[in-house]
Design an enzyme around this catalytic site. Structure first.
Site, PDB file in Angstrom:
ATOM      1  N   CYS A  83     -15.451   0.431  -5.941  1.00  0.00           N
ATOM      2  CA  CYS A  83     -14.177   0.372  -6.615  1.00  0.00           C
ATOM      3  C   CYS A  83     -14.055  -1.155  -7.565  1.00  0.00           C
ATOM      4  O   CYS A  83     -13.188  -1.201  -8.132  1.00  0.00           O
ATOM      5  CB  CYS A  83     -13.001   0.415  -5.892  1.00  0.00           C
ATOM      6  SG  CYS A  83     -13.048   1.935  -5.312  1.00  0.00           S
ATOM      7  N   HIS A 131      -6.826  -2.763  -8.923  1.00  0.00           N
ATOM      8  CA  HIS A 131      -7.461  -1.427  -8.554  1.00  0.00           C
ATOM      9  C   HIS A 131      -6.249  -0.599  -7.941  1.00  0.00           C
ATOM     10  O   HIS A 131      -5.527  -0.930  -7.263  1.00  0.00           O
ATOM     11  CB  HIS A 131      -8.433  -1.747  -7.528  1.00  0.00           C
ATOM     12  CG  HIS A 131      -9.101  -0.456  -7.117  1.00  0.00           C
ATOM     13  ND1 HIS A 131      -9.431   0.641  -7.785  1.00  0.00           N
ATOM     14  CD2 HIS A 131      -9.380   0.011  -5.714  1.00  0.00           C
ATOM     15  CE1 HIS A 131      -9.764   1.554  -6.941  1.00  0.00           C
ATOM     16  NE2 HIS A 131      -9.685   1.230  -5.813  1.00  0.00           N
ATOM     17  N   ASN A 151      -6.895   7.728  -7.041  1.00  0.00           N
ATOM     18  CA  ASN A 151      -8.198   6.734  -7.035  1.00  0.00           C
ATOM     19  C   ASN A 151      -9.189   6.977  -7.829  1.00  0.00           C
ATOM     20  O   ASN A 151     -10.083   7.826  -7.296  1.00  0.00           O
ATOM     21  CB  ASN A 151      -7.987   6.189  -5.618  1.00  0.00           C
ATOM     22  CG  ASN A 151      -9.137   5.035  -5.593  1.00  0.00           C
ATOM     23  OD1 ASN A 151      -9.972   4.650  -6.402  1.00  0.00           O
ATOM     24  ND2 ASN A 151      -9.304   4.478  -4.225  1.00  0.00           N
TER      25      ASN A 151
HETATM   26  O1  UT7 Z   1     -10.720   2.373  -3.354  1.00  0.00           O
HETATM   27  C1  UT7 Z   1     -11.124   2.493  -2.251  1.00  0.00           C
HETATM   28  C2  UT7 Z   1     -10.344   1.737  -1.071  1.00  0.00           C
HETATM   29  N1  UT7 Z   1      -9.474   2.655  -0.570  1.00  0.00           N
HETATM   30  C3  UT7 Z   1      -8.399   2.368   0.027  1.00  0.00           C
HETATM   31  O2  UT7 Z   1      -7.692   1.531  -0.485  1.00  0.00           O
HETATM   32  C4  UT7 Z   1      -7.545   3.048   1.048  1.00  0.00           C
HETATM   33  C5  UT7 Z   1      -6.906   2.256   1.825  1.00  0.00           C
HETATM   34  N2  UT7 Z   1      -6.079   3.107   2.850  1.00  0.00           N
HETATM   35  C6  UT7 Z   1      -4.873   3.737   2.394  1.00  0.00           C
HETATM   36  O3  UT7 Z   1      -4.403   3.792   1.167  1.00  0.00           O
HETATM   37  C7  UT7 Z   1      -4.139   4.328   3.748  1.00  0.00           C
HETATM   38  O4  UT7 Z   1      -4.665   3.985   4.829  1.00  0.00           O
HETATM   39  C8  UT7 Z   1      -4.236   6.191   3.415  1.00  0.00           C
HETATM   40  C9  UT7 Z   1      -3.610   6.462   2.330  1.00  0.00           C
HETATM   41  C10 UT7 Z   1      -5.609   6.275   3.697  1.00  0.00           C
HETATM   42  C11 UT7 Z   1      -3.475   6.664   4.821  1.00  0.00           C
HETATM   43  O5  UT7 Z   1      -2.183   5.745   5.101  1.00  0.00           O
HETATM   44  P1  UT7 Z   1      -1.591   5.285   6.291  1.00  0.00           P
HETATM   45  O6  UT7 Z   1      -0.313   4.888   6.174  1.00  0.00           O
HETATM   46  O7  UT7 Z   1      -2.693   4.190   6.421  1.00  0.00           O
HETATM   47  O8  UT7 Z   1      -1.937   6.742   7.351  1.00  0.00           O
HETATM   48  P2  UT7 Z   1      -2.735   6.726   8.716  1.00  0.00           P
HETATM   49  O9  UT7 Z   1      -3.970   6.753   8.330  1.00  0.00           O
HETATM   50  O10 UT7 Z   1      -2.326   5.665   9.729  1.00  0.00           O
HETATM   51  O11 UT7 Z   1      -2.257   8.151   9.141  1.00  0.00           O
HETATM   52  C12 UT7 Z   1      -1.067   8.329   9.678  1.00  0.00           C
HETATM   53  C13 UT7 Z   1      -0.893   9.658  10.036  1.00  0.00           C
HETATM   54  C14 UT7 Z   1      -2.096  10.149  11.069  1.00  0.00           C
HETATM   55  O12 UT7 Z   1      -1.563  11.113  12.088  1.00  0.00           O
HETATM   56  P3  UT7 Z   1      -1.284  10.691  13.326  1.00  0.00           P
HETATM   57  O13 UT7 Z   1      -2.381  10.032  13.847  1.00  0.00           O
HETATM   58  O14 UT7 Z   1      -0.179   9.501  13.296  1.00  0.00           O
HETATM   59  O15 UT7 Z   1      -0.645  11.969  14.289  1.00  0.00           O
HETATM   60  C15 UT7 Z   1      -2.948  10.943  10.030  1.00  0.00           C
HETATM   61  O16 UT7 Z   1      -3.633  11.941  10.423  1.00  0.00           O
HETATM   62  O17 UT7 Z   1      -0.983  10.648   8.911  1.00  0.00           O
HETATM   63  C16 UT7 Z   1      -1.876  11.678   9.122  1.00  0.00           C
HETATM   64  N3  UT7 Z   1      -2.581  11.999   7.747  1.00  0.00           N
HETATM   65  C17 UT7 Z   1      -1.939  12.907   7.084  1.00  0.00           C
HETATM   66  N4  UT7 Z   1      -0.714  13.626   7.066  1.00  0.00           N
HETATM   67  C18 UT7 Z   1      -0.477  14.408   5.825  1.00  0.00           C
HETATM   68  C19 UT7 Z   1      -3.650  11.459   7.325  1.00  0.00           C
HETATM   69  N5  UT7 Z   1      -3.557  11.851   5.973  1.00  0.00           N
HETATM   70  C20 UT7 Z   1      -2.658  12.909   5.879  1.00  0.00           C
HETATM   71  C21 UT7 Z   1      -2.364  13.746   4.788  1.00  0.00           C
HETATM   72  N6  UT7 Z   1      -1.158  14.522   4.948  1.00  0.00           N
HETATM   73  N7  UT7 Z   1      -2.954  13.895   3.758  1.00  0.00           N
END
Ligand code: UT7
Length: 319
Positions: free
Chosen positions: A110, A240, A270
């Site tokens: 990216c 980005h 993204n």
């Molecule tokens: O360009 C390349 C670089 N990539 C990035 O910059 C991505 C960086 N990371 C992020 O943007 C964020 O970490 C995400 C958007 C991927 C995730 O957001 P988060 O606030 O960090 O959520 P999390 O991974 O801590 O997940 C929280 C909860 C989890 O459930 P539990 O374990 O709390 O029960 C996930 O399983 O949200 C759950 N979850 C979802 N729920 C509904 C993960 N994906 C989803 C979803 N819909 N799509």
């Protein structure tokens, strides 16, 4: 390094198929509220080919600048989703556009567009006159459609800039061009975001998020310091487009308000190497930058790579 050069054209391409959060809700265990709150994304575009999207964006940039494609000296295509292992996808784009000079692909995930942009200014300093820089990716093509953690984020698109050699004062003395940049990679974080051949993207989202905010801030600050430019002198911050929360956190720590920050990810998701030129082109079309303005671009991505470029804008008046 400080290199004169004028951005004389810009162009974008997005595939026609729109996938909304409601579409994803219908087939994944997710919902619109979660996606908007956690990422800021409302819809994204998927489909097409990397060469097709890159060609469309590149053609728009060439036409906007009124440049004969045969006079282009170099095409740099930033992509991490090449159509084949061999040959480089840029060869196909070079042919489709009828470009002169050479072409190669560059993979810095990216961060790829900012890496390519810095290399493009470097090419001008070797004596080349015109370099076409394109960021194009189809991350949807390597994302597992059943993985809610990634399928809601990644999408497809392309963006292009045409950069031409220019005389006059150096960027340090107020002329257009690359005033300063910062670039880096931390290969110890290789496993945080990867996609093997014939596999799908795997990402440790929380750790990537944490690092993304830190490297964006540090890298953008390094570029501003190199350019002797303060945050209040940045007309437009083009980060980005991975996650609105990452952008808001980075902009806030940098002291750049959101009304001077370019955002397209709510409509594009993204798009990896395409995200920065997509956001910059939309801002330029909206008249948000003018001659002499400072644009701060900052990318991060798998590797983990990062790169920032502080560019002084001076669109050619041939349009
Ligand atoms: O360009 C390349 C670089 N990539 C990035 O910059 C991505 C960086 N990371 C992020 O943007 C964020 O970490 C995400 C958007 C991927 C995730 O957001 P988060 O606030 O960090 O959520 P999390 O991974 O801590 O997940 C929280 C909860 C989890 O459930 P539990 O374990 O709390 O029960 C996930 O399983 O949200 C759950 N979850 C979802 N729920 C509904 C993960 N994906 C989803 C979803 N819909 N799509």
């Amino acid at each position: 390094m400080t290199t004169p050069g004028t951005i004389t054209g810009w162009g974008t391409a997005l595939p026609p198929t729109v996938v909304t959060n409601a579409d994803l809700e219908a087939r994944l265990d997710t919902d619109d509220a979660w996606i908007v709150e956690r990422s800021g994304i409302r819809e994204r575009r998927v489909g097409g080919t990397v060469s097709g999207l890159a060609t469309e964006a590149g053609r728009m940039a060439l036409e906007r600048s009124g440049t004969d494609p045969a006079t282009v000296d170099l095409l740099l295509l930033a992509t991490s989703t090449p159509e084949m292992i061999i040959p480089a996808t840029s060869a196909r784009v070079h042919h489709a556009l009828g470009l002169g000079g050479g072409a190669f692909d560059l993979n810095a995930a990216c961060s790829g567009f900012v890496y390519a942009l810095v290399m493009a200014y470097g090419a001008l300093s070797t004596g080349m006159n015109r370099v076409l820089v394109i960021g194009a990716d189809r991350l949807a093509s390597i994302t597992d459609p059943d993985d809610r953690g990634t399928a809601v984020l990644f999408a497809d698109g392309a963006g292009a800039l045409l950069i031409e050699a220019s005389g006059g004062p150096s960027p340090f003395e107020g002329g257009p061009g690359l005033v300063a940049f910062d670039m880096g990679v931390d290969g110890s974080a290789y496993d945080l975001l990867f996609c093997p051949h014939d596999g799908h993207l795997t990402m440790e989202g929380r750790e990537v998020f944490r690092r993304a905010v830190r490297v964006t801030v540090e890298s953008a600050q390094a570029a501003m310091e190199g350019a002797k430019v303060t945050p209040d002198q940045v007309t437009l911050f083009v980060p980005h487009q991975a996650n609105l929360r990452i952008i808001e956190a980075a902009a806030s720590r940098l002291g750049i308000p959101m009304d001077r920050t370019a955002i397209v990810l709510d409509r594009t998701g993204n798009t990896s190497a395409a995200s920065i030129p997509l956001a910059l082109a939309e801002a330029a079309d909206a008249g948000r930058v003018g001659p002499g303005d400072h644009i701060l671009m900052s990318g991060f991505g798998a590797g983990m790579t990062w790169a920032s470029a502080l560019v002084r804008w001076d669109p050619d008046v041939r349009r």
